[in-house]
Scaffold this motif. Sequence first.
Motif, PDB file in Angstrom:
ATOM      1  N   PHE A   1       0.827  -1.213   0.000  1.00 11.25           N
ATOM      2  CA  PHE A   1       0.000   0.000   0.000  1.00 11.25           C
ATOM      3  C   PHE A   1       0.860   1.260   0.000  1.00 11.25           C
ATOM      4  N   THR A   2       1.911   1.260   0.797  1.00 10.02           N
ATOM      5  CA  THR A   2       2.748   2.452   0.922  1.00 10.02           C
ATOM      6  C   THR A   2       3.783   2.577  -0.182  1.00 10.02           C
ATOM      7  N   GLY A   3       4.017   1.497  -0.916  1.00 13.78           N
ATOM      8  CA  GLY A   3       5.034   1.531  -1.959  1.00 13.78           C
ATOM      9  C   GLY A   3       6.417   1.206  -1.440  1.00 13.78           C
ATOM     10  N   LEU A   4       6.496   0.796  -0.174  1.00 18.37           N
ATOM     11  CA  LEU A   4       7.795   0.422   0.395  1.00 18.37           C
ATOM     12  C   LEU A   4       8.174  -0.970  -0.080  1.00 18.37           C
ATOM     13  N   THR A   5       9.444  -1.160  -0.375  1.00 23.35           N
ATOM     14  CA  THR A   5       9.914  -2.494  -0.728  1.00 23.35           C
ATOM     15  C   THR A   5      10.560  -3.096   0.511  1.00 23.35           C
ATOM     16  N   LEU A   6      10.110  -4.269   0.845  1.00 28.97           N
ATOM     17  CA  LEU A   6      10.595  -4.944   2.048  1.00 28.97           C
ATOM     18  C   LEU A   6      11.516  -6.087   1.626  1.00 28.97           C
ATOM     19  N   GLU A   7      12.745  -5.720   1.328  1.00 26.78           N
ATOM     20  CA  GLU A   7      13.689  -6.683   0.780  1.00 26.78           C
ATOM     21  C   GLU A   7      14.539  -7.364   1.838  1.00 26.78           C
TER      22      GLU A   7
ATOM     23  N   ASN B   1      -1.224   7.782  -2.133  1.00 28.44           N
ATOM     24  CA  ASN B   1      -0.735   8.985  -1.459  1.00 28.44           C
ATOM     25  C   ASN B   1      -1.881   9.970  -1.225  1.00 28.44           C
ATOM     26  N   TRP B   2      -2.721  10.179  -2.240  1.00 25.48           N
ATOM     27  CA  TRP B   2      -3.861  11.080  -2.091  1.00 25.48           C
ATOM     28  C   TRP B   2      -4.856  10.538  -1.069  1.00 25.48           C
ATOM     29  N   MET B   3      -5.091   9.227  -1.088  1.00 26.39           N
ATOM     30  CA  MET B   3      -6.010   8.620  -0.132  1.00 26.39           C
ATOM     31  C   MET B   3      -5.478   8.779   1.293  1.00 26.39           C
ATOM     32  N   SER B   4      -4.196   8.524   1.478  1.00 21.37           N
ATOM     33  CA  SER B   4      -3.589   8.687   2.792  1.00 21.37           C
ATOM     34  C   SER B   4      -3.689  10.137   3.263  1.00 21.37           C
ATOM     35  N   LEU B   5      -3.410  11.074   2.361  1.00 19.39           N
ATOM     36  CA  LEU B   5      -3.484  12.492   2.701  1.00 19.39           C
ATOM     37  C   LEU B   5      -4.903  12.866   3.149  1.00 19.39           C
ATOM     38  N   ALA B   6      -5.894  12.376   2.443  1.00 21.46           N
ATOM     39  CA  ALA B   6      -7.280  12.680   2.805  1.00 21.46           C
ATOM     40  C   ALA B   6      -7.607  12.152   4.200  1.00 21.46           C
TER      41      ALA B   6
END
Length: 114
Positions: free
Chosen positions: A32-38, A98-103
């Motif tokens: 969801f956040t776009g973080l890569t968990l490598e 990002n927009w959803m999180s901001l809202a």
Amino acid sequence: MTIGQVLKIIVAAGTIAAGAVSVISPERAGRFTGLTLESARGISEVRAVLGGLFIGLGVAVLVFRTVAAYRTLGIGYLAIAAVRAASIHFDQAPTGSNWMSLAFELVFGVILLI
């Protein structure tokens, strides 16, 4: 209990729920956040910061239920929203999540401050 108080409790519970998702399923939070968990270290960081901190803050609000507790979490959400808005602009990151999180951050912050 007023509608404002109910909304604040819902926001605190939502904060705990978001944290719980990060603890239980860091990969889902990462997608969801776009973080890569490598690495195990990355997974640990998502569990601890996005999970543990959000759970702790939400629980604190529900335990104390004071104006100061609600406002502290509200200021936290608005600070996150301000930095996210700047990041959307400066990092050219206008993604849907990002927009959803901001809202959500703006709405949660306002609810907790009123």
